[in-house]
Design an enzyme around this catalytic site. Sequence first.
Site, PDB file in Angstrom:
ATOM      1  N   THR A  33       0.818  -1.215   0.000  1.00  0.00           N
ATOM      2  CA  THR A  33       0.000   0.000   0.000  1.00  0.00           C
ATOM      3  C   THR A  33       0.850   1.262   0.000  1.00  0.00           C
ATOM      4  OG1 THR A  33      -0.125   0.039   2.424  1.00  0.00           O
ATOM      5  CG2 THR A  33      -1.840  -1.175   1.244  1.00  0.00           C
ATOM      6  N   CYS A  37       2.593   2.792   9.514  1.00  0.00           N
ATOM      7  CA  CYS A  37       1.633   2.972  10.602  1.00  0.00           C
ATOM      8  C   CYS A  37       2.295   2.822  11.961  1.00  0.00           C
ATOM      9  CB  CYS A  37       0.520   1.919  10.514  1.00  0.00           C
ATOM     10  SG  CYS A  37      -0.386   1.889   8.969  1.00  0.00           S
ATOM     11  N   CYS A  41      -2.073   0.738  15.139  1.00  0.00           N
ATOM     12  CA  CYS A  41      -3.051   1.175  14.133  1.00  0.00           C
ATOM     13  C   CYS A  41      -4.240   0.221  14.087  1.00  0.00           C
ATOM     14  CB  CYS A  41      -2.404   1.246  12.758  1.00  0.00           C
ATOM     15  SG  CYS A  41      -3.516   1.906  11.479  1.00  0.00           S
ATOM     16  N   CYS A  68       0.303   6.879   7.449  1.00  0.00           N
ATOM     17  CA  CYS A  68      -1.101   6.491   7.466  1.00  0.00           C
ATOM     18  C   CYS A  68      -1.949   7.669   7.947  1.00  0.00           C
ATOM     19  CB  CYS A  68      -1.277   5.296   8.409  1.00  0.00           C
ATOM     20  SG  CYS A  68      -2.984   4.815   8.721  1.00  0.00           S
ATOM     21  N   CYS A  71      -3.902   6.520  11.609  1.00  0.00           N
ATOM     22  CA  CYS A  71      -3.248   6.487  12.927  1.00  0.00           C
ATOM     23  C   CYS A  71      -2.211   7.592  13.119  1.00  0.00           C
ATOM     24  CB  CYS A  71      -2.601   5.117  13.168  1.00  0.00           C
ATOM     25  SG  CYS A  71      -1.168   4.763  12.113  1.00  0.00           S
TER      26      CYS A  71
END
Length: 344
Positions: A33, A37, A41, A68, A71
């Site tokens: 992705t 994080c 998270c 992210c 978070c």
Amino acid sequence: MSPSILSDDEAWAAVLRRDRAFDGRFVTGVLTTGIYCRPSCAARHPARANVRFFVNGEDARAASLRPCLRCLPDDVARDEKAVLRAIKAIKAAEAPLPLGQLAAGAGYSPSHFQRVFSRLTGLSPTAYARALREERAREALAESGSVTGAIYEAGFESSSRFYDAMEGKLGMAPSAWVKGGAGVTIRWAVVESSLGPMLVAATDKGVCRLSFGRGREELERLFPSAELVEGGSEFAALLQRVVAAIDDPSSGRDIPVDVRGTAFQERVWRELRKIPPGETRSYAEIAAAVGKPRAVRAAGSANGANHVPVLIPCHCVVRSDGSLGGYAYGLEIKQKLLERENQG
């Protein structure tokens, strides 16, 4: 790059637990992705094969990952700075500071700041301020010749507030603390155990000293003004339980103890008594459990400062790689205690 101190397996386990105590110690990069994080998270866990761990957000961004939006992992540093500023303000204040004032100084709402502060320190701002005063009281009482002076020096408005706050925490009365156990009766004995000669000493509240290969001279050094009484019928039953705990360390968790230390040390000792029989924890895990994940060395020092080994099972703490680490009475005794934990 693997997060400092932790192995990749330990980091992944913290991610699966969504363990907030590890926020700030590393970030989790998800290669598919392109984001990174916090360990805590709330997003669905990625496949392990797609995960890489980084020491911090800077390293993750250097690998072309982005933070992210759920978070906000880069806010950990902001949270830490806000908490450090609040701690500085608490320490400098002559009276407890309202939560709203501390939160406003950080630019957070009171409820959010309370959560952030508690996550990073293991205590609410109010509890932290109270623990700070108690720790100052201990230090002042150890150095001062005046109990009253020490009470006010520690920031208590009155002696009654001090005694209410410290009830059951000092073990011995404050005046006895200052005078090396004056007015306190300590019963003691040196007995043979399966691990060699063992010194056991106790006040009427619980065991205050357990050591191997030591004798009365150690008690005279630790409690120079206490009344030392060897043996006694009141002491025999407790002594029998302690001796039994050497053969079965798991049975020692509920034996009453009367120990003292700094607020941090006492939090570490409480965590040690929570370790289930037959299990171990790493120094890093203990530091995280008391809300100070970066204080691994301090957790190790608190572990070593334990006055009642076996009863407070410091032998159950090992290095992150599984090796034994240190032990005040030698690694052979530590190894034997661990083997007996597993047999219990």
